[in-house]
Write a protein that holds these residues in place. Sequence first.
Motif: not given
Lengths: 171, 88
Positions: A117-136
């Motif tokens: 989660f941290a790596r995606k939000l740091s490296r490609s924040p424009w690709r975040m979507d609802a599923s990222d929070l859902r996974a946590l």
Amino acid sequence: MFNYLTRVADASGVEFDYASPLPAFEPERDREPAPRPDRASWPVIADEFRTLPGFPATNEAWQRWHEYVFDSGEPLKRRDRGLLARAAAQETCDRARADELAEHTPRDDREERLDGFARKLSRSPWRMDASDLRALRDLGYPEPALLHAISVVALQNAESRLAMGRALTAR
Amino acid sequence: MAWLGTISRSDAVGELAETYAMMAARPIPDAYRPPHDDAPGIIRAHSLDPELMRRTFAISGSLHGTALDWADRELISSVTSRTNECFY
């Protein structure tokens, strides 16, 4: 500051709600993130560049912010904060901060997911979507813990970039 | 609707209601006031923790008092957003 706010916006899914006569900016969501250099060439940034002594009021407020986001024990455990911050520091090539957090290497599947989660939000924040929070959420993290997870990653991104910027301009 | 749970200004009570009121009372450019009655989304995103909201936006408040004028700060913020491919 905006390296913090953009990541909070991208991870939380809030909508842009300011009135503006300018055309809305459409992110290029297929953009590939910039490749990171090899670890051997990451800069080592001295601690003196991690504060803002020339701006006492901002510096004091920032330190209070930093302590709350990285050192609180609730609603997210300190180890989880360290895991998230370490991954964000690595993605911003901040060797000193990543080394400081070296003991926070993922040890199991739950920690691997936090790391991802941290790596995606740091490296490609424009690709975040609802599923990222859902996974946590599926791992059992309550909603306030999700806010803190986002804040840890966002603030580490902001602090690492601020330190690099200050070190570069001091050359 | 945001992916993260949030509490609107109209539903806020206690410490959060007080924090929203404090945020709304800050001197800010009109461009930072959304056309709806609620708090801006980026502030509302912090509504599950009023303490975090206060500590976070204490920074933006202090930056408004620095040597850069508002237009320059906006330019820097816009470039940062664009570089991050952020809609915000």
